[in-house]
Design an enzyme around this catalytic site. Structure first.
Site, PDB file in Angstrom:
ATOM      1  N   HIS A   1      49.020  45.798  40.600  1.00 25.41           N
ATOM      2  CA  HIS A   1      47.864  46.029  39.731  1.00 25.41           C
ATOM      3  C   HIS A   1      46.753  45.008  39.968  1.00 25.41           C
ATOM      4  O   HIS A   1      46.992  43.831  40.201  1.00 25.41           O
ATOM      5  CB  HIS A   1      48.279  46.009  38.252  1.00 25.41           C
ATOM      6  CG  HIS A   1      48.901  44.713  37.811  1.00 25.41           C
ATOM      7  ND1 HIS A   1      48.175  43.669  37.292  1.00 25.41           N
ATOM      8  CD2 HIS A   1      50.187  44.308  37.817  1.00 25.41           C
ATOM      9  CE1 HIS A   1      48.980  42.670  36.992  1.00 25.41           C
ATOM     10  NE2 HIS A   1      50.210  43.032  37.307  1.00 25.41           N
ATOM     11  N   ASN A   2      45.529  45.499  39.925  1.00 27.43           N
ATOM     12  CA  ASN A   2      44.310  44.678  40.027  1.00 27.43           C
ATOM     13  C   ASN A   2      44.134  43.998  41.383  1.00 27.43           C
ATOM     14  O   ASN A   2      43.316  43.092  41.515  1.00 27.43           O
ATOM     15  CB  ASN A   2      44.243  43.636  38.920  1.00 27.43           C
ATOM     16  CG  ASN A   2      44.029  44.260  37.556  1.00 27.43           C
ATOM     17  OD1 ASN A   2      44.985  44.507  36.816  1.00 27.43           O
ATOM     18  ND2 ASN A   2      42.775  44.539  37.201  1.00 27.43           N
TER      19      ASN A   2
END
Length: 347
Positions: A241-242
């Site tokens: 994620h991210n």
């Protein structure tokens, strides 16, 4: 599908030497050529095979002049390797040029799609999805709600695209890939258990991205996980994620990038590389296979090892590592001589 030598020469802007009506329907290596096949000669090491190949048509460089009799029809071009690559691309486009919505597929209300859509059987399109022109979605694929997909995108069988994902133009996503699954977000509580942190961001994939089979790209906790223009991801890669991957970076199989790490442009990352979270990897970085990265990396660095070292430092260190048993034995012998000098050689 059959093509004549003359038709192929037209595509490649080449010159036919031999029978312009010679027909081919398949591709082959020059040493394995057979009747009805097309091959090419680019590497001088393979020149001997052009005199024995049974391939019907062979693409060669303009500079090639046969020294003995050949049976294959030639197509002469500036660069045989580049021409054959162009032909492979053309062949692939023809082979994958399916259109229409097959039975047992499902399109939800509010979906918008452009021209030449192909949707394979048992595929599902969620609500408010937008698909561009020439999108190919093969059987057993899932496209979640509010997904946007650009033009000339190919999604192979069994891929899963979760909600809110944005995919640009000219992208390829191979079978088994999952884009937009929840990021690995959990927080410990007072009972020593882990509570899930909702992952409400999305994934953005820009233009000209290729994603290999069984690769996973997680949605962001907040904001977006971003795969920039021109990125190429191999099979079985984990992008957390991210994460943000800069344009034209390539990553080989079985590598993993932990959450919130930013990778720069034009990087080359070998297979089985592990990159820790919340790091900054610069532009033009080279990470050799099986490297473990736990620190920020400046532009143009070349690293190897786990934990990773400078490439030249790693090679120098490895020489000593191989000699380590011998070095230890010598140190032990020196210790004995210091403790008991009579055992040593005093000249």
């Amino acid at each position: 599908m059959k093509f004549t030598a003359e038709q192929i020469a037209g595509i490649l802007e080449g010159e036919v030497v031999g029978n312009p009506n010679a027909e081919v329907s398949k591709l082959s290596k020059i040493e394995e050529g057979e009747n009805g096949s097309l091959t090419f000669l680019a590497n001088p090491k393979y020149i001997k095979y052009i005199y024995s190949t049974k391939a019907t048509v062979t693409i060669v460089n303009l500079s090639f002049i046969p020294e003995q009799e050949i049976s294959t029809t030639l197509i002469k071009v500036e660069d045989a390797y580049a021409a054959f690559s162009k032909l492979l691309h053309f062949y692939n486009q023809v082979k994958l040029n399916k259109t229409g919505v097959e039975p047992q597929s499902f399109i939800s209300e509010g979906t918008k799609y452009g021209e030449n859509l192909y949707l394979g059987s048992f595929s599902y399109i969620g609500q408010n999805v937008v698909l561009g022109d020439n999108v190919k979605i093969y059987p057993n694929s899932f496209i979640g709600d509010n997904v946007t997909i650009g033009n000339d995108v190919c999604i192979f069988a069994g891929a899963k695209i979760y909600s809110e994902t944005i995919i640009g133009n000219n992208c390829t996503i191979h079978s088994g890939t999952i884009v937009g699954a929840d990021g690995f977000g959990f927080a410990p509580n007072e009972a020593g258990e882990y509570s899930k942190v909702p992952q409400i961001g999305n994934v953005i994939i820009e233009d000209n991205v290729d994603i290999g089979a069984n690769t996973t790209i997680d949605r962001a906790t907040l904001g977006s996980t971003i795969i920039r223009k021109g990125v190429k991801l191999d099979n079985q890669i984990m992008i957390a994620h991210n994460v943000e991957i800069g344009k034209n970076t390539v990553i080989a199989a079985q590598s993993g990038v932990a959450g919130s790490t930013k990778i720069g442009e034009n990087c080359i990352i070998g297979g089985q590389v592990g990159i820790a979270g919340h790091l900054i990897i610069g532009n033009n970085v080279r990470l050799q296979a099986q490297s473990g990265v736990a620190r920020n990396i400046k532009d143009d660095e070349v690293l190897q090892g786990s934990p990773s070292l400078g490439y030249s430092d790693f090679n120098k260190s490895y020489v000593h590592f191989k000699n380590f048993p011998k070095i230890v034995a010598e140190v032990e012998e020196l210790k004995k001589q210091i403790i008991n000098p009579k055992n040593g050689n005093n000249g």
